[in-house]
Design a protein around this motif. Structure first.
Motif: not given
Length: 300
Positions: A95-112
Motif C-alpha cells: 500500500r503505497l502513499g504518494f504526494v502529487s508532485t511525484v506523478g510529474y517525475g519518474e514514478l509512473p514509469r517505475w510503477l509500470r
C-alpha cells in the motif's frame, strides 16, 4: 476434518481401484492402507469403496468425495510455494502513499515496470500528503510512501531512500512584469504575493521557504494557501500570486503560467521513499526496485 495424508491415500486407491497397487505407489504395505480407509469411512459415516474379492469400485459417497479431496490436496500442495514466495517478497501487498508532485517525475514509469516484473504483488496507490501518510502509517494502513520535504528532514522512525533533490522554481503569472525577464534573482521576487501549502502538510519544506525569506530580511506576503501543487499552479494562473514549486513540476503546463529558475539561489526540496524497518518482504522488494531505479538515473 480428515488429514491430508489420509485424503492422499483415498485418492490413490480411487485412481488404482486396487489396494495392492495403491499401497505400492504410497510406499507402504496393504494392511495399514486398508485400515486408514476404514477409519476414513468411519469418520464420514459412509462406505467409500465397494469391495469384492475381484474388484474395488467407488460408492456414490466416494464419487462425491473424490473431486473435493482433489481440490483440498491441490490447495494444500500450493501452500508451500505460496508461503515461500511471500517470504521472499515475490507475493504480497504494498500500500503505497504518494504526494502529487511525484506523478510529474519518474514514478509512473517505475510503477509500470514494477507491476510488469512482480505481477504477484498487489500494488495499491494512495494519494496523500505527508501529514495524512503519517497518520495512515500509525494506523497500519500504509506500507511505504513517497513524501516531499526539506533536504534531510525525513520523519523520525522511518527508513528512507532519497529519490531526487531539486531546487524550487517560481511559478508566476505570465502577466507579471518579472516573468518577462530572461534572468531573475531571488531578491527580485521576494515581494510578490505568495501562494503556498499549509504548514501541517509539509512542515519542514514550509519552514525552509520561510527561512529563505528571513535570510534575506524579507517577510512573505501569503495571499492564499492550497494543499495540492496542481491547485497552487492553477491559482497562479488566476493571478492570485506566485508559488515556489519543485523543479519537476515544470512539466505541468498551465495557460498563463511561466516557471522561473533563480540565477543565484532558491529553496531546495527532496522527494524520498519512506517505510518501516520491519516492513513485509513484498514492501522491501518495492524498496529494492526503487533503489535500482534511482541508481540507474544517477540520483544522489
Amino acid at each position: 476434518m480428515p488429514e491430508i495424508r489420509t485424503l492422499r491415500q483415498f485418492l490413490t486407491v480411487a485412481e488404482e481401484l486396487h489396494f495392492g497397487r495403491a499401497a505400492a505407489r504410497l510406499h507402504m504395505t496393504q494392511p495399514p492402507l486398508t485400515q486408514a480407509i476404514r477409519k476414513l469411512e468411519a469418520e464420514f459415516g459412509a462406505p467409500l469403496f465397494e469391495r469384492t474379492s475381484r474388484s474395488v469400485a467407488l460408492t456414490p459417497a466416494g464419487q462425491a468425495l473424490r473431486p473435493a479431496a482433489e481440490k483440498l490436496l491441490a490447495d494444500a500442495q500450493a501452500l508451500t510455494p505460496l508461503v515461500q514466495a511471500a517470504a521472499a517478497g515475490q507475493r504480497g501487498r504494498v500500500r503505497l502513499g504518494f504526494v502529487s508532485t511525484v506523478g510529474y517525475g519518474e514514478l509512473p514509469r517505475w510503477l509500470r515496470r514494477f507491476r510488469e516484473q512482480h505481477a504477484e504483488i498487489e500494488l495499491t496507490l494512495i494519494e496523500a500528503t505527508l501529514d495524512v501518510q503519517l497518520r495512515e502509517f500509525a494506523a497500519g494502513e500504509l506500507d511505504a510512501g513517497f513524501i516531499l520535504h526539506a533536504p534531510g528532514a525525513v520523519p523520525e522512525g522511518f527508513e528512507s531512500l532519497a529519490i531526487v533533490r531539486e531546487p524550487l522554481v517560481l511559478a508566476m503569472s505570465a502577466e507579471e512584469p518579472l516573468a518577462k525577464r530572461s534572468r531573475l534573482r531571488a531578491n527580485d521576487a521576494l515581494g510578490l504575493p505568495l501562494v503556498i501549502f499549509p504548514r501541517d502538510i509539509a512542515p519542514s519544506l514550509y519552514d525552509a521557504v520561510l527561512a529563505f525569506y528571513r535570510e534575506r530580511q524579507a517577510t512573505p506576503r501569503i495571499a492564499q494557501q492550497a494543499i495540492q501543487m496542481q491547485t497552487i499552479v492553477n491559482l497562479v494562473s488566476a493571478g492570485i500570486g506566485a508559488a515556489w514549486v519543485p523543479e519537476g513540476m515544470t512539466s505541468l503546463q498551465r495557460s498563463g503560467v511561466v516557471y522561473k529558475r533563480m540565477t543565484d539561489a532558491a529553496p531546495r526540496c527532496e522527494t524520498s521513499l519512506i517505510w518501516r524497518a520491519d516492513a513485509a518482504p513484498a514492501v522491501l522488494r518495492f524498496v529494492d526496485h526503487a533503489r535500482e531505479q534511482v541508481g540507474s538515473k544517477g540520483h544522489t
